[in-house]
Design a protein around this motif. Structure first.
Motif, PDB file in Angstrom:
ATOM      1  N   SER A 276       3.875   2.240  -8.489  1.00 58.26           N
ATOM      2  CA  SER A 276       2.933   1.763  -7.476  1.00 58.26           C
ATOM      3  C   SER A 276       2.834   0.243  -7.444  1.00 58.26           C
ATOM      4  O   SER A 276       2.410  -0.338  -6.437  1.00 58.26           O
ATOM      5  CB  SER A 276       1.553   2.367  -7.724  1.00 58.26           C
ATOM      6  OG  SER A 276       1.067   1.980  -9.004  1.00 58.26           O
ATOM      7  N   SER A 277       3.247  -0.419  -8.525  1.00 58.92           N
ATOM      8  CA  SER A 277       3.164  -1.877  -8.561  1.00 58.92           C
ATOM      9  C   SER A 277       4.378  -2.549  -7.932  1.00 58.92           C
ATOM     10  O   SER A 277       4.353  -3.749  -7.646  1.00 58.92           O
ATOM     11  CB  SER A 277       3.016  -2.360 -10.005  1.00 58.92           C
ATOM     12  OG  SER A 277       4.143  -1.989 -10.785  1.00 58.92           O
ATOM     13  N   GLU A 278       5.446  -1.783  -7.711  1.00 57.06           N
ATOM     14  CA  GLU A 278       6.663  -2.349  -7.128  1.00 57.06           C
ATOM     15  C   GLU A 278       6.510  -2.509  -5.619  1.00 57.06           C
ATOM     16  O   GLU A 278       5.984  -1.628  -4.940  1.00 57.06           O
ATOM     17  CB  GLU A 278       7.847  -1.435  -7.427  1.00 57.06           C
ATOM     18  CG  GLU A 278       9.167  -1.924  -6.849  1.00 57.06           C
ATOM     19  CD  GLU A 278      10.319  -0.982  -7.153  1.00 57.06           C
ATOM     20  OE1 GLU A 278      11.284  -0.974  -6.360  1.00 57.06           O
ATOM     21  OE2 GLU A 278      10.249  -0.258  -8.159  1.00 57.06           O
TER      22      GLU A 278
ATOM     23  N   ALA B 183      -0.430   7.462   6.846  1.00 58.86           N
ATOM     24  CA  ALA B 183      -0.188   8.203   5.607  1.00 58.86           C
ATOM     25  C   ALA B 183       0.361   7.259   4.557  1.00 58.86           C
ATOM     26  O   ALA B 183       0.947   6.220   4.872  1.00 58.86           O
ATOM     27  CB  ALA B 183       0.806   9.339   5.838  1.00 58.86           C
ATOM     28  N   ASN B 184       0.187   7.649   3.294  1.00 59.85           N
ATOM     29  CA  ASN B 184       0.881   7.008   2.187  1.00 59.85           C
ATOM     30  C   ASN B 184       2.085   7.848   1.801  1.00 59.85           C
ATOM     31  O   ASN B 184       2.034   9.077   1.865  1.00 59.85           O
ATOM     32  CB  ASN B 184      -0.033   6.868   0.979  1.00 59.85           C
ATOM     33  CG  ASN B 184      -1.092   5.801   1.173  1.00 59.85           C
ATOM     34  OD1 ASN B 184      -2.120   6.052   1.777  1.00 59.85           O
ATOM     35  ND2 ASN B 184      -0.830   4.609   0.680  1.00 59.85           N
TER      36      ASN B 184
ATOM     37  N   ASN C  76      12.044   2.314  -3.759  1.00 55.41           N
ATOM     38  CA  ASN C  76      11.247   2.172  -4.962  1.00 55.41           C
ATOM     39  C   ASN C  76      12.014   2.716  -6.163  1.00 55.41           C
ATOM     40  O   ASN C  76      12.668   3.754  -6.074  1.00 55.41           O
ATOM     41  CB  ASN C  76       9.918   2.920  -4.786  1.00 55.41           C
ATOM     42  CG  ASN C  76       8.915   2.609  -5.862  1.00 55.41           C
ATOM     43  OD1 ASN C  76       8.945   3.182  -6.930  1.00 55.41           O
ATOM     44  ND2 ASN C  76       8.008   1.693  -5.555  1.00 55.41           N
ATOM     45  N   SER C  77      11.970   2.004  -7.288  1.00 54.55           N
ATOM     46  CA  SER C  77      12.653   2.394  -8.532  1.00 54.55           C
ATOM     47  C   SER C  77      14.171   2.421  -8.377  1.00 54.55           C
ATOM     48  O   SER C  77      14.855   3.234  -9.017  1.00 54.55           O
ATOM     49  CB  SER C  77      12.140   3.754  -9.039  1.00 54.55           C
ATOM     50  OG  SER C  77      10.745   3.715  -9.264  1.00 54.55           O
ATOM     51  N   SER C  78      14.702   1.545  -7.529  1.00 52.79           N
ATOM     52  CA  SER C  78      16.158   1.324  -7.396  1.00 52.79           C
ATOM     53  C   SER C  78      16.933   2.554  -6.957  1.00 52.79           C
ATOM     54  O   SER C  78      18.054   2.780  -7.379  1.00 52.79           O
ATOM     55  CB  SER C  78      16.733   0.799  -8.716  1.00 52.79           C
ATOM     56  OG  SER C  78      16.144  -0.439  -9.052  1.00 52.79           O
ATOM     57  N   ALA C  79      16.335   3.340  -6.089  1.00 55.35           N
ATOM     58  CA  ALA C  79      17.033   4.473  -5.480  1.00 55.35           C
ATOM     59  C   ALA C  79      16.492   4.666  -4.071  1.00 55.35           C
ATOM     60  O   ALA C  79      15.297   4.481  -3.819  1.00 55.35           O
ATOM     61  CB  ALA C  79      16.839   5.746  -6.296  1.00 55.35           C
ATOM     62  N   ALA C  80      17.382   5.018  -3.142  1.00 55.67           N
ATOM     63  CA  ALA C  80      16.967   5.208  -1.756  1.00 55.67           C
ATOM     64  C   ALA C  80      16.229   6.535  -1.597  1.00 55.67           C
ATOM     65  O   ALA C  80      16.608   7.551  -2.190  1.00 55.67           O
ATOM     66  CB  ALA C  80      18.181   5.181  -0.845  1.00 55.67           C
TER      67      ALA C  80
ATOM     68  N   GLN D 217       0.823  -1.207   0.000  1.00 57.01           N
ATOM     69  CA  GLN D 217       0.000   0.000   0.000  1.00 57.01           C
ATOM     70  C   GLN D 217       0.862   1.262   0.000  1.00 57.01           C
ATOM     71  O   GLN D 217       0.330   2.362  -0.127  1.00 57.01           O
ATOM     72  CB  GLN D 217      -0.908   0.008   1.240  1.00 57.01           C
ATOM     73  CG  GLN D 217      -1.871  -1.139   1.341  1.00 57.01           C
ATOM     74  CD  GLN D 217      -3.240  -0.821   0.773  1.00 57.01           C
ATOM     75  OE1 GLN D 217      -3.470   0.231   0.218  1.00 57.01           O
ATOM     76  NE2 GLN D 217      -4.154  -1.765   0.920  1.00 57.01           N
ATOM     77  N   HIS D 218       2.191   1.094   0.173  1.00 51.27           N
ATOM     78  CA  HIS D 218       3.129   2.224   0.257  1.00 51.27           C
ATOM     79  C   HIS D 218       2.644   3.187   1.348  1.00 51.27           C
ATOM     80  O   HIS D 218       2.380   4.363   1.111  1.00 51.27           O
ATOM     81  CB  HIS D 218       3.248   2.940  -1.085  1.00 51.27           C
ATOM     82  CG  HIS D 218       3.392   1.994  -2.245  1.00 51.27           C
ATOM     83  ND1 HIS D 218       4.493   1.191  -2.406  1.00 51.27           N
ATOM     84  CD2 HIS D 218       2.547   1.713  -3.282  1.00 51.27           C
ATOM     85  CE1 HIS D 218       4.342   0.460  -3.504  1.00 51.27           C
ATOM     86  NE2 HIS D 218       3.173   0.747  -4.042  1.00 51.27           N
ATOM     87  N   ALA D 219       2.552   2.631   2.551  1.00 52.97           N
ATOM     88  CA  ALA D 219       1.921   3.360   3.647  1.00 52.97           C
ATOM     89  C   ALA D 219       2.585   3.040   4.972  1.00 52.97           C
ATOM     90  O   ALA D 219       3.307   2.053   5.120  1.00 52.97           O
ATOM     91  CB  ALA D 219       0.431   2.992   3.724  1.00 52.97           C
TER      92      ALA D 219
END
Length: 258
Positions: free
Chosen positions: A115-117, A108-109, A137-141, A91-93
């Motif tokens: 969003s699918s990762e 919170a999100n 997410n997306s290979s970066a901190a 849920q990225h939350a």
């Protein structure tokens, strides 16, 4: 100081290792997960993706709360009043569960590019009571500060490049240590987002990170099956092996006799 090690589900359970790695005691079998914390009662709190579990010092396992549908609870911290703060990478939350588990709130999100990762994610409560969340997410901190009221603030990272993260602990001086499994390294990150590589650790995946409160040394695990625990000096060196430990997913350090 001893180290309590959590394993992947269906492996060795929750295990305590002495600081020298020679003594090994199983706290509870049949429990596994990805996030580990200790609450004010000294119970171990485990995030096992689908739920939040409590393990007492005697090894009694009970369910605190179930993750909502569509969530994956991967990391857990405990705030100053005993709430459980949980990072959810589906849920990225960030969620907050009351000590009696009667209230399960989505605080919170946090924004993500994909969003699918299902990114790696770690959470810690800072000295002001805010929730610091690191994700890759997306290979970066990325570092986020989330207030208990749900305000989300991005903390831009600068300095040494960090391509992944997940495991975050305080450094005892107001900053944080972060284990990056893709970089095979430990980084120190300040509250302002300054990033500096602290130590290189082998060439395999890192999992779990704990800090010895008495010496300042760090302990992480290298490799997955089996994992080997490595000790890192308070100044970043030396880096030495000290125990084998199965398939490690999280580590906490604790003082006192058990």
């Amino acid at each position: 100081v001893s180290y309590v090690v959590l394993h992947k589900p269906n492996y060795e359970g929750l295990v305590r290792l002495s600081d020298g790695g020679k003594s090994r005691t199983t706290i509870a079998r049949g429990v596994g997960g990805y996030g580990l914390a200790v609450d004010e009662r000294g119970d171990y709190i485990v995030a096992d993706a689908s739920s939040l579990l409590r393990v007492t010092a005697l090894g009694v396992v009970s369910n605190i709360a179930e993750a909502p549908s569509g969530s994956q609870w991967l990391s857990v911290a405990v705030d100053s009043v005993g709430n459980y703060i949980i990072a959810d990478n589906r849920q990225h939350a960030v969620w907050r569960v009351s000590p009696d588990a009667r209230i399960v709130d989505r605080v919170a999100n946090y924004p993500v590019r994909s969003s699918s990762e299902m990114e790696d994610v770690g959470v810690i409560v800072d000295g002001s009571g805010n929730y610091l969340l690191m994700e890759d997410n997306s290979s970066a901190a990325h570092l986020w500060r989330i207030s208990p009221a749900g305000s989300v603030t991005s903390i831009p990272l600068h300095g040494d490049k960090m391509t992944s993260d997940c495991f975050i602990v305080g450094d005892g001086a107001g900053a944080y240590f972060v284990a990056s499994y893709r970089d095979h390294a430990i980084f120190r990150v300040t509250p302002a987002g300054d990033v500096a590589k602290f130590a290189d650790v082998g060439s395999q995946r890192l999992a779990g990170l704990a800090r010895n409160p008495e010496t300042g040394e760090l302990v992480t695990s290298v490799g997955l099956d089996p994992s080997v625990l490595w000790r890192i000096g308070a100044n970043g060196s030396p880096v030495t092996q000290f125990a084998g430990a199965g398939y490690v997913t999280a580590i906490v350090a604790e003082s006192g006799e058990h």
